[in-house]
Design an enzyme around this catalytic site. Structure first.
Site, short mmCIF file in Angstrom:
data_model
loop_
_atom_site.label_atom_id
_atom_site.label_comp_id
_atom_site.label_asym_id
_atom_site.label_seq_id
_atom_site.Cartn_x
_atom_site.Cartn_y
_atom_site.Cartn_z
N THR A 1 0.83 -1.20 0.00
CA THR A 1 0.00 0.00 0.00
C THR A 1 0.86 1.25 0.00
O THR A 1 0.62 2.19 -0.77
CB THR A 1 -0.92 0.00 1.23
OG1 THR A 1 -1.70 -1.19 1.25
CG2 THR A 1 -1.84 1.21 1.22
N TYR B 1 -12.99 -3.80 -2.77
CA TYR B 1 -14.10 -3.33 -3.60
C TYR B 1 -15.17 -4.41 -3.76
O TYR B 1 -16.26 -4.29 -3.22
CB TYR B 1 -13.67 -2.82 -4.97
CG TYR B 1 -14.84 -2.21 -5.72
CD1 TYR B 1 -15.37 -0.98 -5.31
CD2 TYR B 1 -15.45 -2.88 -6.76
CE1 TYR B 1 -16.48 -0.45 -5.94
CE2 TYR B 1 -16.55 -2.34 -7.40
CZ TYR B 1 -17.07 -1.13 -6.99
OH TYR B 1 -18.17 -0.60 -7.61
N TYR C 1 -2.55 -10.29 4.24
CA TYR C 1 -2.57 -8.89 4.68
C TYR C 1 -4.02 -8.52 4.96
O TYR C 1 -4.82 -8.39 4.04
CB TYR C 1 -1.94 -8.00 3.60
CG TYR C 1 -1.87 -6.52 3.94
CD1 TYR C 1 -2.03 -6.06 5.24
CD2 TYR C 1 -1.62 -5.58 2.95
CE1 TYR C 1 -1.96 -4.70 5.55
CE2 TYR C 1 -1.54 -4.23 3.25
CZ TYR C 1 -1.72 -3.79 4.54
OH TYR C 1 -1.67 -2.46 4.84
N ARG D 1 -8.97 -0.44 4.68
CA ARG D 1 -8.68 -0.12 3.28
C ARG D 1 -9.52 -0.98 2.33
O ARG D 1 -9.85 -0.54 1.23
CB ARG D 1 -7.20 -0.35 2.96
CG ARG D 1 -6.20 0.44 3.78
CD ARG D 1 -6.08 1.90 3.43
NE ARG D 1 -5.65 2.21 2.12
CZ ARG D 1 -4.68 3.09 1.82
NH1 ARG D 1 -4.03 3.72 2.78
NH2 ARG D 1 -4.38 3.38 0.58
N LYS E 1 0.02 -10.22 8.11
CA LYS E 1 0.23 -8.83 8.51
C LYS E 1 -1.12 -8.34 8.99
O LYS E 1 -2.04 -8.12 8.19
CB LYS E 1 0.73 -7.99 7.33
CG LYS E 1 0.87 -6.50 7.65
CD LYS E 1 1.22 -5.69 6.40
CE LYS E 1 1.25 -4.20 6.71
NZ LYS E 1 1.51 -3.37 5.51
N ILE F 1 5.48 -4.78 10.01
CA ILE F 1 5.68 -4.28 8.67
C ILE F 1 5.29 -2.81 8.72
O ILE F 1 4.13 -2.47 8.91
CB ILE F 1 4.88 -5.08 7.63
CG1 ILE F 1 5.42 -6.52 7.58
CG2 ILE F 1 4.96 -4.42 6.25
CD1 ILE F 1 4.66 -7.44 6.63
#
Length: 295
Positions: free
Chosen positions: A48, A111, A137, A142, A165, A207
């Site tokens: 990202t 999305y 992740y 997000r 993560k 991370i």
């Protein structure tokens, strides 16, 4: 789990851009060397923070290839290779493996999102097509898609799914995940503000976005927790929390790119639709960096 992808602090590295929007590879190489010379434990490319969402497939692979060659085995390279299109995520993961990435970071579908059973099918489809270890992740802020503890327990049965993560902000859920998965799933904090807490809980590190600015301090914070110096680690977490917050005062990676530019690196702007920091937001970031003696 006998082998770990890395322990400590891995930097979710920014991708420097020229004014025309192309990748500034000279400056990118400079950033990689800066990170390694200051004790970073892994380089995460095309995440990202690296603006992977605005890269096409060819460019994405070129950045991964450059990262692997520039790092040259000095630390592990983890390649962001996620997508909301399962087939494309698998293709990108296969290419990252061919290019020599040590691990793959695969974000949850965004999305279109998916169900928990869809997540299992999505990740198993990818993991069946590579031999490189995969870090899941989970960043629902997000993506709008959250991996539940019971889903982690199913996913970690796959031999190529090695770690997560975790950036859902829910430490209670993470405790349940760790209880269900045991040694079959390594955990990295995906939030700098929780680096101490998650490492103290048994995670392997972070991370980090913060590490772009202060790689040694990010490494030291986590290493203290790994070594059992919880007080020392927590003191560092408290010391740098204001800067960590400032680096998320706008949509990532807008603030951290601004910070790197203020430090004298030619990281350029973010690609649209992300707009540069201006006005009071930029002034607040500058003031915070001055408080830490960075500028």
């Amino acid at each position: 789990m006998a082998d770990h992808i890395f322990t400590g602090s891995g930097v979710a590295i920014v991708t420097p851009m020229n004014n025309d929007g192309s990748v500034n590879y000279d400056e990118y190489g400079r950033l990689i060397d800066f990170q390694i010379e200051n004790g970073i434990d892994a380089i995460i490319a095309c995440g990202t923070t690296g603006e992977s969402a605005t890269m096409n497939g060819e460019e994405h692979c070129k950045v991964i290839e450059y990262t692997v060659k520039k790092v040259d085995g000095r630390v592990p390279v983890i390649a962001g290779a996620g997508s909301n299109d399962t087939a494309f995520a698998a293709e990108l993961s296969v290419e990252a493996e061919k290019l020599g990435a040590d691990a793959i970071l695969s974000v949850t579908p965004y999305y279109n999102k998916t169900s928990q059973s869809g997540l299992v099918r999505h990740y198993n489809y990818i993991a069946d097509r590579v031999n490189t270890p995969i870090i899941l992740y989970n960043v629902p802020s997000r993506t709008g898609c959250n991996i539940r503890p019971e889903t982690y327990a199913e996913l970690c049965k796959h031999p190529n799914i090695k770690a997560t993560k975790e950036a859902n902000g829910d430490l209670s859920a993470l405790v349940r995940t760790m209880a269900l998965c045991g040694d079959n799933l390594d955990v990295y904090s995906g939030e700098d503000a929780q680096a101490f807490a998650i490492t103290a809980m048994g995670g392997l590190g972070v991370i980090s976005v913060f590490a772009n600015v202060l790689p040694k301090e990010s490494h030291d914070l986590v290493q203290k927790a790994l070594d059992g110096d919880f007080r020392g680690s927590f003191e560092m977490q408290k010391k740098y929390i204001a800067l960590m917050d400032a680096l998320f005062s706008d949509v990532n990676p807008i603030p951290v790119k601004a910070a790197m530019n203020l430090l004298g690196y030619n990281c350029g702007p973010c690609r649209l639709p992300l707009a540069p920091m201006t006005g009071s937001g930029l002034e607040a970031l500058k003031a915070c960096m001055k408080d830490y003696g960075l500028i």
